[in-house]
Scaffold this active site. Structure first.
Site, PDB file in Angstrom:
ATOM      1  N   VAL A  58      -4.110   6.452  -3.255  1.00  0.00           N
ATOM      2  CA  VAL A  58      -3.621   5.214  -3.865  1.00  0.00           C
ATOM      3  C   VAL A  58      -4.613   4.109  -3.573  1.00  0.00           C
ATOM      4  O   VAL A  58      -5.387   4.196  -2.630  1.00  0.00           O
ATOM      5  CB  VAL A  58      -2.251   4.777  -3.294  1.00  0.00           C
ATOM      6  CG1 VAL A  58      -1.202   5.811  -3.618  1.00  0.00           C
ATOM      7  CG2 VAL A  58      -2.332   4.529  -1.814  1.00  0.00           C
ATOM      8  N   CYS A  59      -4.560   3.054  -4.374  1.00  0.00           N
ATOM      9  CA  CYS A  59      -5.318   1.880  -3.975  1.00  0.00           C
ATOM     10  C   CYS A  59      -4.298   0.937  -3.373  1.00  0.00           C
ATOM     11  O   CYS A  59      -3.095   1.114  -3.512  1.00  0.00           O
ATOM     12  CB  CYS A  59      -6.026   1.249  -5.156  1.00  0.00           C
ATOM     13  SG  CYS A  59      -4.940   0.774  -6.463  1.00  0.00           S
ATOM     14  N   GLY A  60      -4.783  -0.080  -2.708  1.00  0.00           N
ATOM     15  CA  GLY A  60      -3.837  -0.918  -1.996  1.00  0.00           C
ATOM     16  C   GLY A  60      -3.128  -0.086  -0.951  1.00  0.00           C
ATOM     17  O   GLY A  60      -1.970  -0.310  -0.628  1.00  0.00           O
ATOM     18  N   ASP A  61      -3.811   0.915  -0.393  1.00  0.00           N
ATOM     19  CA  ASP A  61      -3.170   1.733   0.630  1.00  0.00           C
ATOM     20  C   ASP A  61      -3.183   0.993   1.957  1.00  0.00           C
ATOM     21  O   ASP A  61      -3.644  -0.142   2.035  1.00  0.00           O
ATOM     22  CB  ASP A  61      -3.834   3.103   0.720  1.00  0.00           C
ATOM     23  CG  ASP A  61      -5.243   3.005   1.262  1.00  0.00           C
ATOM     24  OD1 ASP A  61      -5.844   4.039   1.505  1.00  0.00           O
ATOM     25  OD2 ASP A  61      -5.750   1.876   1.431  1.00  0.00           O
TER      26      ASP A  61
END
Lengths: 175, 177
Positions: A58-61
């Site tokens: 995910v991004c914003g992990d």
């Protein structure tokens, strides 16, 4: 949810070290040829963020989020350390790709030994829990939290713990 | 359980009645692909729930991961000051692959935004507001983007229309008890 790494629940409960315990000392690779020791950071708060694996899909992990919040941690003079069982070369590639500006420690050999001492190793997965520790300048754990492994715990608990370390409430970070 | 620390108020961008029984707050990043995926889903949720839902968008740009997210948020604020926040919001999510400055200026023309006002936004006019959204999110337990709060409680469930609508109805029911 933004983090889909994981199983819905912790299969087993771990017994993470709690507030009041002395933080076990360690020395781990922060880069392929540099080590970092917890004792080097004595005198300032340390945020120890155990996470299951680099390259969470995910991004914003969790690590990316903490990277974005670094200035806020620095207002408390706190040093953030990410830690997982991934090797130093893996961490280096991950940190470079995600533009991370804090050390990622490799709890790689013997695998998970530091996580074991903090009570946050998951035998069934061979990874660490998603666990947070705030350690004060004297090396005492002042707050700890184990998140369900699939849920990124965010940073609100860390910031509240750092604020509680301050001699006066008014010295906390402004938002 | 993480809870919203900044109450929804006049400083927020919202759609739907202020007295709706349920308020859904999204912390989002205009360049984040997961927010992009959530965009049509949240539209469908709004359609399904109608006037019983107020939807609020707050900024949570993660600029190290998304180099255009900061500018995109500034663009949305510039549009907001001209009363066109939601058109900008939709335009950005419908063009996530083209968020460079030149693209944003082009969208600004499409929305009839004043070029100087847009430049002032790029120069930081709204950065305090964007930062306040971001830090309020951090303090509320935002743990990535998008993060959703239903009546002030972080929603960690599945992000499909049926699950969200069910959670919203549950929250509405809880309020009626």
């Amino acid at each position: 949810m933004s983090d889909t790494l994981a199983t819905p629940a912790n299969a087993t409960r771990t017994t993470a070290l709690a507030a009041g315990a002395t933080a076990p000392l360690f020395s781990l690779n922060a880069t392929p040829n540099q080590t970092l020791s917890l004792s080097d950071l004595r005198g300032r708060p340390v945020i120890l963020a155990f996470y299951p694996a680099d390259w969470s899909p995910v991004c914003g992990d969790q690590m990316g989020l903490y990277n974005a919040i670094l200035p806020e941690f620095h207002r408390f003079d706190a040093q953030l350390l990410g830690i997982s069982v991934d090797g130093a070369w893996c961490h280096a590639a991950f940190a470079e790709q995600r533009h991370l500006h804090f050390p990622l420690l490799a709890d790689f050999e013997p695998k998970g030994a530091v996580a074991q001492r903090y009570g946050v190793y998951r035998d069934q997965d061979g990874t660490t829990e998603r666990a947070l520790f705030v350690i004060d300048g004297e090396g005492i754990i002042r707050w700890s939290y184990v998140s369900p492994v699939g849920i990124n715990p965010g940073a609100d608990g860390i910031l509240a713990a750092l604020e509680a370390l301050q001699p006066q409430a008014t010295q906390g970070a402004r938002s | 359980m993480s809870r919203l620390t900044t109450p929804v108020g006049a400083h927020d961008h919202s759609e739907g009645p202020a007295d709706a029984p349920v308020t859904l707050v999204e912390y989002g990043d205009f360049e984040c692909p997961y927010c992009g995926e959530a965009y049509p889903i949240l539209k469908a949720v709004q359609r399904a729930v109608g006037d019983r839902l107020r939807f609020v968008f707050r900024h949570f740009p993660i600029v190290e991961s998304h180099p255009h997210a900061g500018r995109a948020a500034e663009f949305a604020e510039a549009a907001g000051s001209a009363g066109r926040f939601w058109e900008a919001h939709d335009m950005l999510y419908e063009h996530q692959d083209a968020l460079a400055d030149a693209n944003l200026r082009h969208y600004g023309k499409a929305l009839d935004l004043d070029a100087e006002a847009l430049q002032a936004a790029f120069d930081g006019r709204y950065d305090a507001h964007i930062r306040a959204d971001f830090m309020g999110g951090v303090r509320s337990g935002v743990n990535g983007t998008p993060s959703l709060f239903i009546n002030g409680v972080r929603y960690d469930g599945e992000r499909d229309v049926a699950s969200l609508v069910a959670a919203i109805h549950q929250a509405a029911g809880a309020r009626n008890i």
